[in-house]
Design a protein around this motif. Structure first.
Motif, mmCIF file in Angstrom:
data_model
loop_
_atom_site.group_PDB
_atom_site.id
_atom_site.type_symbol
_atom_site.label_atom_id
_atom_site.label_comp_id
_atom_site.label_asym_id
_atom_site.label_seq_id
_atom_site.Cartn_x
_atom_site.Cartn_y
_atom_site.Cartn_z
ATOM 1 N N ASN A 1 18.201 -8.267 -19.934
ATOM 2 C CA ASN A 1 18.766 -6.978 -20.577
ATOM 3 C C ASN A 1 17.678 -6.423 -21.768
ATOM 4 O O ASN A 1 17.760 -5.048 -21.923
ATOM 5 C CB ASN A 1 19.996 -7.470 -21.714
ATOM 6 C CG ASN A 1 21.128 -7.999 -20.769
ATOM 7 O OD1 ASN A 1 21.373 -7.156 -19.648
ATOM 8 N ND2 ASN A 1 21.889 -8.762 -21.217
ATOM 9 N N ALA B 1 14.535 -0.839 -15.562
ATOM 10 C CA ALA B 1 15.232 -0.518 -14.387
ATOM 11 C C ALA B 1 16.229 0.602 -14.795
ATOM 12 O O ALA B 1 16.726 0.615 -15.759
ATOM 13 C CB ALA B 1 16.205 -1.800 -14.282
ATOM 14 N N GLN C 1 13.878 -15.315 -16.027
ATOM 15 C CA GLN C 1 15.370 -15.341 -15.770
ATOM 16 C C GLN C 1 15.652 -16.881 -15.561
ATOM 17 O O GLN C 1 15.045 -17.773 -15.156
ATOM 18 C CB GLN C 1 15.624 -14.756 -14.483
ATOM 19 C CG GLN C 1 16.707 -14.802 -13.658
ATOM 20 C CD GLN C 1 17.975 -14.264 -14.632
ATOM 21 O OE1 GLN C 1 18.792 -15.118 -15.534
ATOM 22 N NE2 GLN C 1 18.078 -12.902 -14.555
ATOM 23 N N PHE D 1 14.288 -1.900 -9.098
ATOM 24 C CA PHE D 1 13.533 -3.184 -9.524
ATOM 25 C C PHE D 1 12.298 -2.779 -9.669
ATOM 26 O O PHE D 1 11.579 -2.842 -8.615
ATOM 27 C CB PHE D 1 14.029 -4.421 -8.880
ATOM 28 C CG PHE D 1 13.633 -5.637 -9.298
ATOM 29 C CD1 PHE D 1 14.302 -6.575 -10.127
ATOM 30 C CD2 PHE D 1 12.087 -6.275 -9.027
ATOM 31 C CE1 PHE D 1 13.858 -7.716 -11.047
ATOM 32 C CE2 PHE D 1 11.677 -7.515 -9.666
ATOM 33 C CZ PHE D 1 12.684 -8.072 -10.305
ATOM 34 N N LYS E 1 9.956 -4.444 -11.857
ATOM 35 C CA LYS E 1 9.518 -5.456 -12.888
ATOM 36 C C LYS E 1 8.666 -6.408 -12.012
ATOM 37 O O LYS E 1 8.526 -6.249 -10.689
ATOM 38 C CB LYS E 1 10.552 -6.485 -13.327
ATOM 39 C CG LYS E 1 11.536 -5.916 -14.125
ATOM 40 C CD LYS E 1 12.488 -6.739 -14.522
ATOM 41 C CE LYS E 1 13.762 -6.077 -15.518
ATOM 42 N NZ LYS E 1 14.510 -5.162 -14.596
ATOM 43 N N PHE F 1 23.006 -5.857 -7.861
ATOM 44 C CA PHE F 1 23.403 -6.524 -8.790
ATOM 45 C C PHE F 1 24.887 -6.713 -9.071
ATOM 46 O O PHE F 1 25.470 -7.672 -9.524
ATOM 47 C CB PHE F 1 22.786 -6.122 -10.195
ATOM 48 C CG PHE F 1 21.109 -6.545 -10.568
ATOM 49 C CD1 PHE F 1 20.426 -5.156 -10.488
ATOM 50 C CD2 PHE F 1 20.703 -7.942 -10.405
ATOM 51 C CE1 PHE F 1 18.938 -5.498 -10.644
ATOM 52 C CE2 PHE F 1 19.444 -8.042 -10.288
ATOM 53 C CZ PHE F 1 18.434 -6.673 -10.467
ATOM 54 N N TYR G 1 9.537 -11.990 -13.710
ATOM 55 C CA TYR G 1 10.978 -12.091 -13.805
ATOM 56 C C TYR G 1 11.558 -13.346 -13.550
ATOM 57 O O TYR G 1 12.248 -13.725 -14.208
ATOM 58 C CB TYR G 1 11.387 -10.938 -12.743
ATOM 59 C CG TYR G 1 12.987 -11.288 -12.502
ATOM 60 C CD1 TYR G 1 13.646 -10.350 -13.579
ATOM 61 C CD2 TYR G 1 13.724 -11.888 -11.865
ATOM 62 C CE1 TYR G 1 15.217 -10.502 -13.340
ATOM 63 C CE2 TYR G 1 14.897 -12.160 -11.540
ATOM 64 C CZ TYR G 1 15.795 -11.374 -12.273
ATOM 65 O OH TYR G 1 17.228 -11.357 -12.208
ATOM 66 N N CYS H 1 20.650 -15.991 -9.939
ATOM 67 C CA CYS H 1 19.702 -14.688 -10.236
ATOM 68 C C CYS H 1 18.307 -14.730 -9.601
ATOM 69 O O CYS H 1 17.883 -13.741 -8.868
ATOM 70 C CB CYS H 1 19.735 -14.105 -11.524
ATOM 71 S SG CYS H 1 21.223 -13.543 -12.133
ATOM 72 N N SER I 1 19.730 2.246 -14.037
ATOM 73 C CA SER I 1 21.174 2.144 -13.304
ATOM 74 C C SER I 1 21.606 3.137 -12.545
ATOM 75 O O SER I 1 21.454 4.315 -12.683
ATOM 76 C CB SER I 1 22.135 1.873 -14.560
ATOM 77 O OG SER I 1 21.894 0.687 -15.291
ATOM 78 N N ASP J 1 20.202 -8.549 -14.398
ATOM 79 C CA ASP J 1 18.820 -7.731 -15.047
ATOM 80 C C ASP J 1 18.685 -8.546 -16.290
ATOM 81 O O ASP J 1 19.729 -8.993 -16.969
ATOM 82 C CB ASP J 1 19.454 -6.261 -15.365
ATOM 83 C CG ASP J 1 18.351 -5.464 -15.630
ATOM 84 O OD1 ASP J 1 17.107 -6.007 -15.147
ATOM 85 O OD2 ASP J 1 18.678 -4.269 -16.257
ATOM 86 N N LYS K 1 20.424 -1.036 -8.870
ATOM 87 C CA LYS K 1 19.428 -0.646 -9.786
ATOM 88 C C LYS K 1 17.977 -0.893 -9.031
ATOM 89 O O LYS K 1 17.649 -1.731 -8.134
ATOM 90 C CB LYS K 1 19.493 -1.755 -10.975
ATOM 91 C CG LYS K 1 20.632 -1.837 -11.682
ATOM 92 C CD LYS K 1 20.801 -2.527 -12.939
ATOM 93 C CE LYS K 1 22.032 -2.460 -13.766
ATOM 94 N NZ LYS K 1 22.147 -3.361 -14.939
#
Length: 579
Positions: free
Chosen positions: A181, A186, A208, A197, A199, A173, A204, A213, A188, A179, A195
């Motif tokens: 928030n 996730a 998003q 992932f 999800k 990322f 997502y 992204c 870090s 990401d 990260k």
């Protein structure tokens, strides 16, 4: 003609022997395995009459004797496939594996037996049903030619499937703020900026809003299995191309298509190009586009009421379905008993073949499972698909299991079922608006399949230049945006390892079935249309049946052009019947 009490009694007694199996995934298995392990090679039944074939009557008699001796094996195989789709207790898995191995051994003995070789050498052109049967036996014999090769191939295919099951991604990322928030799943890794992932990819992409992204995550997801699957797919390519070379073909692409209706890579390419249409959003933005589109509203029906409507819609084709109880639906066509549909409620909607019909030997048996209430277009469409499969399977009219269970070619085997599906859908469901969620999903899914078919066509080909030298341009033609990671194209769907160059067949059969439906829906005698296309008592070849229904010429090139012309035509006048 009065319906025979004897037939009804026989059908009901057969149902009693099956319904327990259909309602339980455990208790019938020991009996099935015992029956399976007692099966004997078919050739032992025929060894007492190894006389030469003098004429077509001898060939027909021996073919039917061979098939009769194999029918128990075919029935056990179908029942085994049904149970494997259900949850199976661990204590039964070993015995089921033994059954599978025994069936494979018996089938291999038959496919390499002198009896079958004698039948395949005989000139079956005098008898259409014998010719059709020979096509099926030859296809099975070719597929069984090298068991070591098949074992290696299945091992590699299993590895590919396992690699694609992984949902885990590790994304760089950096400072892109990709990401979401408020989600804390996730973890870090500050030292690397990476990260993990975990999800849901679809959720997502909808949440998003940053298009950069969206594309970053979608690209990473498509390539998630490339490193894991590269070796297994390279081994599959090598094995399949070596097998093709042994029988005189340049590569697996040429070999696999040689036995199909679209029999060359060039024909498949011409078809795929003719049906490529640009959709309104690239894949990484499609979720948002879909979520903003209205659903098609339909009236709610319980499953039995919906099935009753479907059976009524099938009556103009000659069907008559008696709902004996909510769970037993007896199917007739033109006073001929076809078999039974067993209905049960379940979380998902599907149809399973318990036993294929064989004229003169056994009635068919299928199970339809459905949700109790159908309150969406998608659910009702799923039940239409399941019902079309059940009725099409039961309508098979050959004296031979293999003709009823297998298509003349793989890329035409579902033509009748799809035609029936279009017929029932047009009667039952409202037409879709262009901006509806269901229509957008259908168009997007179709273009994704078309692009993947182009990838698969290239994947096993050793030809230079490739049929599609620049697949990136093909992606742009379909979705309007560039997918930069061309190295990931062949690693994001399992069919690349399983169907390979045959992946086009889904779109091809849908297109051909829809064209046949459009050309025949205004025919007054729909029973005749159904008889020609699906009952096919004379065992006529597909080209002959299509010529009767559509008019000549019937060649791959002409059909591709005719399908494309109808699709592009703005003339909305009804198409006249060709019969």
């Amino acid at each position: 003609m009065p319906k025979s009490i004897l037939l009804i009694a026989l059908s009901f007694s057969l149902y009693l022997s099956v319904i327990a199996a259909a309602q339980s995934a455990v208790s019938p298995l020991p009996l099935l395995v015992e029956q399976c392990l007692r099966l004997q090679p078919a050739e032992q039944v025929l060894i007492s009459s190894p006389t030469p074939l003098r004429n077509i009557d001898d060939a027909v008699a021996k073919s039917r004797a061979l098939e009769a001796s194999m029918l128990s094996l075919f029935n056990v195989k179908d029942r085994l496939r049904y149970y494997k789709s259900q949850p199976i207790a661990p204590e039964y898995q070993e015995s089921l594996l033994q059954c599978q191995l025994h069936l494979a051994d018996l089938m291999a003995e038959t496919l390499t037996s002198p009896v079958l070789a004698q039948l395949l050498r005989f000139n079956n052109q005098e008898n259409e049903e014998q010719f059709q049967l020979g096509l099926r036996w030859r296809g099975l014999a070719d597929d069984n030619a090298n068991l070591i090769y098949k074992s290696q191939l299945h091992t590699s295919q299993a590895a590919v499937k396992q690699g694609l099951r992984s949902q885990a991604l590790t994304l760089q990322f950096g400072n892109t703020n990709c990401d979401i928030n408020h989600e804390r799943e996730a973890q870090s890794i500050p030292q690397t900026g990476k990260k993990s992932f975990d999800k849901n990819i679809a959720a997502y992409l909808i949440k998003q809003k940053d298009s950069r992204c969206q594309q970053l995550v979608w690209n990473a997801y498509q390539g998630r299995a490339r490193e894991k699957n590269a070796k297994a797919l390279a081994r599959i390519i090598r094995l399949k191309n070596e097998a093709a070379a042994r029988v005189g073909y340049r590569d697996h692409t040429d070999y696999s298509l040689s036995k199909q209706f679209l029999s060359t890579p060039e024909l498949v390419k011409a078809f795929l190009n003719s049906v490529t249409r640009r959709v309104d959003s690239p894949p990484w933005k499609f979720g948002i586009s879909l979520s903003q589109s209205p659903k098609t509203e339909v009236a709610q029906f319980d499953s039995i009421s919906m099935l009753t409507r479907l059976y009524k819609a099938a009556e103009p084709l000659g069907f008559n379905v008696e709902i004996v109880t909510d769970n037993i639906h007896r199917v007739w066509h033109q006073d001929r008993l076809l078999g039974d549909i067993f209905f049960s409620e379940a979380p998902t909607i599907r149809a399973d073949t318990l036993r294929f019909p064989v004229v003169g030997s056994q009635f068919g048996q299928l199970q339809i499972s459905s949700k109790p209430l159908l309150n969406s277009y998608r659910d009702q469409q799923a039940l239409i698909k399941a019902t079309a499969l059940a009725l099409a399977t039961l309508a098979s009219s050959s004296h031979h299991y293999l003709i009823n269970a297998l298509g003349e070619t793989r890329d035409t085997s579902q033509l009748g079922r799809l035609w029936l599906e279009y017929t029932l859908t047009d009667t039952i469901l409202p037409p879709l608006n262009d901006d509806s969620r269901e229509q957008k999903l259908a168009l997007y899914g179709r273009q994704l399949k078309i692009f993947r078919a182009k990838v698969a066509l290239n994947f096993y080909s050793s030809a230079e230049p490739k049929l599609y030298p620049n697949l990136s341009n093909e992606f742009i033609r379909a979705f309007g945006k560039k997918w930069g990671k061309t190295e990931d194209y062949g690693y994001n769907f399992f069919a690349i390892a399983d169907e390979g160059p045959m992946y086009y067949q889904h779109i091809w059969q849908e297109s051909l079935a829809k064209y046949v439906y459009q050309k025949t829906k205004n025919c007054q005698d729909q029973v005749k249309v159904f008889d020609i296309l699906m009952i096919n008592e004379p065992s006529s070849r597909l080209e002959q049946r299509l010529e009767t229904l559509l008019g000549s010429p019937i060649t791959a090139k002409s059909l591709i052009k005719r399908i494309n012309d109808v699709t592009l035509s703005q003339d909305q006048r009804p198409i006249t019947c060709s019969l």
